[in-house]
Design a protein around this motif. Sequence first.
Motif: not given
Length: 81
Positions: A66-79
């Motif tokens: 979807a061409n979205l800019n991705i961020e994560a506040s979840c530590w697991y996703v940050q990995k």
Amino acid sequence: MADLKVLHQQDREQFIININEQQALLTYNLYDDRVVFTHTFVPDSLRGQGLAEKLVRSGLSWANSANLNIEASCWYVQKFL
């Protein structure tokens, strides 16, 4: 476990896997062209089977397509970023 289906519930801003009346999930918030992955949860009895990774990979695949800019506040996703 490889055949488990990840469901994307866009109206609830989450990806889920249902197993035996239990649910693993990945939640996010969508802001215009940006998505923030906020939380990953897998019930204790289902941990260690790769469900969280499967959810995150599905979420990231959707966000990328979807061409979205991705961020994560979840530590697991940050990995995975």
